[in-house]
Scaffold this motif. Structure first.
Motif, PDB file in Angstrom:
ATOM      1  N   GLY A  34       0.835  -1.207   0.000  1.00 28.86           N
ATOM      2  CA  GLY A  34       0.000   0.000   0.000  1.00 28.86           C
ATOM      3  C   GLY A  34       0.863   1.247   0.000  1.00 28.86           C
ATOM      4  N   LEU A  35       0.645   2.091  -0.996  1.00 29.69           N
ATOM      5  CA  LEU A  35       1.405   3.336  -1.112  1.00 29.69           C
ATOM      6  C   LEU A  35       0.520   4.466  -0.596  1.00 29.69           C
ATOM      7  CD1 LEU A  35       4.166   4.197  -2.286  1.00 29.69           C
ATOM      8  CD2 LEU A  35       3.000   4.593  -4.465  1.00 29.69           C
ATOM      9  N   LEU A  36       0.973   5.098   0.466  1.00 33.43           N
ATOM     10  CA  LEU A  36       0.189   6.157   1.092  1.00 33.43           C
ATOM     11  C   LEU A  36       0.879   7.494   0.926  1.00 33.43           C
ATOM     12  CD1 LEU A  36      -0.482   4.339   4.482  1.00 33.43           C
ATOM     13  CD2 LEU A  36      -2.190   4.826   2.732  1.00 33.43           C
ATOM     14  N   GLY A  37       0.106   8.558   0.999  1.00 31.75           N
ATOM     15  CA  GLY A  37       0.698   9.889   0.925  1.00 31.75           C
ATOM     16  C   GLY A  37      -0.372  10.914   0.637  1.00 31.75           C
ATOM     17  N   PRO A  38      -0.153  12.156   1.077  1.00 27.70           N
ATOM     18  CA  PRO A  38      -1.150  13.205   0.841  1.00 27.70           C
ATOM     19  C   PRO A  38      -1.260  13.565  -0.644  1.00 27.70           C
ATOM     20  CG  PRO A  38       0.788  14.082   1.996  1.00 27.70           C
ATOM     21  CD  PRO A  38       0.991  12.612   1.856  1.00 27.70           C
ATOM     22  N   ASN A  39      -2.235  14.379  -0.987  1.00 27.01           N
ATOM     23  CA  ASN A  39      -2.404  14.848  -2.372  1.00 27.01           C
ATOM     24  C   ASN A  39      -1.121  15.501  -2.843  1.00 27.01           C
ATOM     25  OD1 ASN A  39      -5.715  15.773  -1.490  1.00 27.01           O
ATOM     26  ND2 ASN A  39      -5.191  14.173  -2.932  1.00 27.01           N
ATOM     27  N   GLY A  40      -0.736  15.154  -4.059  1.00 26.21           N
ATOM     28  CA  GLY A  40       0.448  15.771  -4.648  1.00 26.21           C
ATOM     29  C   GLY A  40       1.760  15.209  -4.143  1.00 26.21           C
ATOM     30  N   ALA A  41       1.708  14.104  -3.373  1.00 24.60           N
ATOM     31  CA  ALA A  41       2.928  13.548  -2.766  1.00 24.60           C
ATOM     32  C   ALA A  41       3.866  12.932  -3.805  1.00 24.60           C
ATOM     33  CB  ALA A  41       2.551  12.493  -1.725  1.00 24.60           C
ATOM     34  N   GLY A  42       3.280  12.415  -4.881  1.00 24.00           N
ATOM     35  CA  GLY A  42       4.104  11.763  -5.904  1.00 24.00           C
ATOM     36  C   GLY A  42       3.753  10.299  -6.141  1.00 24.00           C
ATOM     37  N   LYS A  43       2.609   9.867  -5.617  1.00 20.14           N
ATOM     38  CA  LYS A  43       2.211   8.459  -5.746  1.00 20.14           C
ATOM     39  C   LYS A  43       1.939   8.084  -7.206  1.00 20.14           C
ATOM     40  CE  LYS A  43      -1.366   9.054  -3.078  1.00 20.14           C
ATOM     41  NZ  LYS A  43      -1.233  10.497  -2.786  1.00 20.14           N
ATOM     42  N   SER A  44       1.065   8.878  -7.850  1.00 19.88           N
ATOM     43  CA  SER A  44       0.721   8.541  -9.246  1.00 19.88           C
ATOM     44  C   SER A  44       1.945   8.638 -10.138  1.00 19.88           C
ATOM     45  CB  SER A  44      -0.380   9.466  -9.765  1.00 19.88           C
ATOM     46  OG  SER A  44      -1.555   9.298  -9.019  1.00 19.88           O
ATOM     47  N   THR A  45       2.804   9.612  -9.863  1.00 19.60           N
ATOM     48  CA  THR A  45       4.030   9.757 -10.650  1.00 19.60           C
ATOM     49  C   THR A  45       4.858   8.476 -10.555  1.00 19.60           C
ATOM     50  OG1 THR A  45       4.026  12.134 -10.250  1.00 19.60           O
ATOM     51  CG2 THR A  45       6.121  11.152 -10.938  1.00 19.60           C
ATOM     52  N   LEU A  46       5.000   7.946  -9.344  1.00 22.58           N
ATOM     53  CA  LEU A  46       5.770   6.711  -9.158  1.00 22.58           C
ATOM     54  C   LEU A  46       5.113   5.550  -9.904  1.00 22.58           C
ATOM     55  CD1 LEU A  46       8.034   5.079  -7.804  1.00 22.58           C
ATOM     56  CD2 LEU A  46       6.560   4.829  -5.803  1.00 22.58           C
ATOM     57  N   LEU A  47       3.794   5.419  -9.748  1.00 20.54           N
ATOM     58  CA  LEU A  47       3.101   4.290 -10.387  1.00 20.54           C
ATOM     59  C   LEU A  47       3.152   4.411 -11.910  1.00 20.54           C
ATOM     60  CD1 LEU A  47       0.046   3.827  -7.984  1.00 20.54           C
ATOM     61  CD2 LEU A  47       2.280   2.719  -7.929  1.00 20.54           C
ATOM     62  N   LYS A  48       3.090   5.644 -12.412  1.00 17.24           N
ATOM     63  CA  LYS A  48       3.188   5.839 -13.866  1.00 17.24           C
ATOM     64  C   LYS A  48       4.584   5.467 -14.364  1.00 17.24           C
ATOM     65  CE  LYS A  48      -0.242   9.495 -14.308  1.00 17.24           C
ATOM     66  NZ  LYS A  48      -0.421  10.964 -14.341  1.00 17.24           N
ATOM     67  N   THR A  49       5.586   5.760 -13.576  1.00 13.36           N
ATOM     68  CA  THR A  49       6.950   5.380 -13.969  1.00 13.36           C
ATOM     69  C   THR A  49       7.076   3.860 -14.047  1.00 13.36           C
ATOM     70  OG1 THR A  49       7.751   7.359 -12.857  1.00 13.36           O
ATOM     71  CG2 THR A  49       9.398   5.714 -13.426  1.00 13.36           C
ATOM     72  N   LEU A  50       6.469   3.175 -13.080  1.00 14.30           N
ATOM     73  CA  LEU A  50       6.566   1.707 -13.053  1.00 14.30           C
ATOM     74  C   LEU A  50       5.858   1.066 -14.238  1.00 14.30           C
ATOM     75  CD1 LEU A  50       5.963   1.009  -9.252  1.00 14.30           C
ATOM     76  CD2 LEU A  50       8.121   1.418 -10.456  1.00 14.30           C
ATOM     77  N   THR A  51       4.881   1.790 -14.810  1.00 14.13           N
ATOM     78  CA  THR A  51       4.141   1.226 -15.949  1.00 14.13           C
ATOM     79  C   THR A  51       4.618   1.814 -17.278  1.00 14.13           C
ATOM     80  OG1 THR A  51       2.439   2.863 -15.543  1.00 14.13           O
ATOM     81  CG2 THR A  51       2.045   0.683 -14.698  1.00 14.13           C
ATOM     82  N   GLY A  52       5.700   2.557 -17.247  1.00 13.54           N
ATOM     83  CA  GLY A  52       6.273   3.065 -18.496  1.00 13.54           C
ATOM     84  C   GLY A  52       5.536   4.248 -19.087  1.00 13.54           C
ATOM     85  N   SER A 184      -2.251   2.487  -4.479  1.00 11.58           N
ATOM     86  CA  SER A 184      -2.157   3.731  -3.730  1.00 11.58           C
ATOM     87  C   SER A 184      -3.524   4.047  -3.169  1.00 11.58           C
ATOM     88  CB  SER A 184      -1.708   4.870  -4.639  1.00 11.58           C
ATOM     89  OG  SER A 184      -2.779   5.244  -5.483  1.00 11.58           O
ATOM     90  N   SER A 185      -3.534   4.780  -2.076  1.00 11.71           N
ATOM     91  CA  SER A 185      -4.804   5.151  -1.470  1.00 11.71           C
ATOM     92  C   SER A 185      -4.604   6.288  -0.489  1.00 11.71           C
ATOM     93  CB  SER A 185      -5.406   3.943  -0.748  1.00 11.71           C
ATOM     94  OG  SER A 185      -6.605   4.295  -0.140  1.00 11.71           O
ATOM     95  N   HIS A 186      -5.702   6.997  -0.235  1.00 16.68           N
ATOM     96  CA  HIS A 186      -5.705   7.983   0.850  1.00 16.68           C
ATOM     97  C   HIS A 186      -6.375   7.403   2.073  1.00 16.68           C
ATOM     98  CE1 HIS A 186      -6.061  10.720  -2.737  1.00 16.68           C
ATOM     99  NE2 HIS A 186      -4.934  11.090  -2.172  1.00 16.68           N
ATOM    100  N   ILE A 187      -7.098   6.307   1.838  1.00 18.13           N
ATOM    101  CA  ILE A 187      -7.953   5.811   2.918  1.00 18.13           C
ATOM    102  C   ILE A 187      -7.146   4.847   3.786  1.00 18.13           C
ATOM    103  CG2 ILE A 187     -10.183   4.742   3.429  1.00 18.13           C
ATOM    104  CD1 ILE A 187     -10.916   5.445   0.447  1.00 18.13           C
ATOM    105  N   LEU A 188      -6.719   5.356   4.934  1.00 16.80           N
ATOM    106  CA  LEU A 188      -5.791   4.596   5.765  1.00 16.80           C
ATOM    107  C   LEU A 188      -6.410   3.294   6.255  1.00 16.80           C
ATOM    108  CD1 LEU A 188      -4.270   7.542   7.846  1.00 16.80           C
ATOM    109  CD2 LEU A 188      -3.425   6.543   5.726  1.00 16.80           C
ATOM    110  N   SER A 189      -7.696   3.357   6.628  1.00 15.24           N
ATOM    111  CA  SER A 189      -8.347   2.153   7.164  1.00 15.24           C
ATOM    112  C   SER A 189      -8.408   1.060   6.096  1.00 15.24           C
ATOM    113  CB  SER A 189      -9.753   2.485   7.653  1.00 15.24           C
ATOM    114  OG  SER A 189     -10.501   3.029   6.589  1.00 15.24           O
ATOM    115  N   GLU A 190      -8.604   1.499   4.839  1.00 17.73           N
ATOM    116  CA  GLU A 190      -8.644   0.566   3.713  1.00 17.73           C
ATOM    117  C   GLU A 190      -7.307  -0.166   3.583  1.00 17.73           C
ATOM    118  OE1 GLU A 190     -11.802  -0.027   2.374  1.00 17.73           O
ATOM    119  OE2 GLU A 190     -10.279  -1.247   1.391  1.00 17.73           O
TER     120      GLU A 190
END
Ligand SMILES: Nc1ncnc2c1ncn2[C@@H]1O[C@H](COP(=O)(O)OP(=O)(O)OP(=O)(O)O)[C@@H](O)[C@H]1O
Ligand SMILES: [Mg+2]
Length: 234
Positions: A34-52, A184-190
């Motif tokens: 689970g990749l956690l982080g606030p808005n704009g932290a860089g999560k989607s950027t990382l996941l997009k890099t992993l998928t080329g 990735s998620s914002h929902i910690l309980s999830e």
């Protein structure tokens, strides 16, 4: 236990902004990360890099112990942001487009539709699907090529509580089938319920990575990490 995916000092700059700054993550095979982080932290950027979808500015990615190459995308399934759906086609037709594209057997279509519980949508065009149904179709698309690694960016977006519960069960069942999941998620309980390991990103950096520990208060940990990241950058 081996890692299916490792990054070393991965950086992605958008002009002067360091969207990903020296990120080194390790994802253990047949686990849920689970990749956690606030808005704009860089999560989607990382996941997009992993998928080329994005080329890193610097740093390394290893898939199955070897330097990542585009060929690895044959073993990676991804749902990032909204699913790439043709709205005038049915769920079956959308998947058919992909089986043709990737040279997969037609039998996979019914299999993945069953997995995401979208078997009974028949002739309905996906443009008339609810948000959650579209999200399920996106997950079906990501699973189509029998990936070893499934990358999901905020997969519970738009799902109702029943859909969230079902998706949780689905994701939890994947490691037994030899599929590793990073989401990735914002929902910690999830994330607490779904992940074996978590990573916390803030301001483009990875500040924390460890096994999930039921004895720890994830919200307190998250707040603490994000606060420290803010102080570091101030
Ligand atoms: N194509 C782009 N061009 C310029 N800046 C970008 C681009 N994509 C992302 N960024 C910036 O990089 C930073 C990280 O964005 P990213 O989408 O990775 O965050 P995130 O952690 O996924 O946030 P959220 O939780 O809101 O989805 C943001 O400041 C964003 O504005
Ligand atoms: Mg994002």
């Amino acid at each position: 236990m081996k890692n299916i995916l490792v990054t070393q000092n991965l950086c992605k700059n958008f002009k002067k902004q360091k969207a990903n700054n020296n990120i080194s993550i390790s994802i253990m095979e047949n686990s849920v990360y689970g990749l956690l982080g606030p808005n704009g932290a860089g999560k989607s950027t990382l996941l997009k890099t992993l998928t080329g979808m994005i080329t890193p500015t610097s740093g390394e990615i290893y898939f199955n112990g070897r330097p990542w190459s585009r060929n690895d995308l044959l073993s990676i399934g991804a749902l990032i942001e909204s699913p790439p759906i043709y709205e005038n086609l049915t769920a079956h037709e959308n998947l058919k487009v992909r089986t043709l594209l990737y040279g997969l057997p037609d039998s996979r279509i019914a299999e993945v539709l069953k997995v995401v519980d979208l078997k009974n949508t028949g002739k309905k065009r996906t443009g008339h699907f609810s948000m959650g149904m579209k999200q399920r179709l996106g997950i079906a698309m990501a699973l189509l090529n029998n990936p070893k690694l499934l990358i999901l960016d905020e997969p519970t977006n738009g799902l109702d509580p029943i859909g969230i519960g079902e998706l949780r069960e689905l994701i939890r069942s994947l490691p037994q089938q030899g599929i590793t999941v990073i989401l990735s998620s914002h929902i910690l309980s999830e994330v607490e319920q779904i992940a074996d390991h978590i990573g916390i990103i803030a301001n483009g950096r990875l500040w924390y990575e460890d096994k999930i520990d039921a004895a720890n208060d994830l919200e307190a940990l998250f707040m603490d990490v994000v606060r420290k990241a803010g102080e570091f950058n101030a």
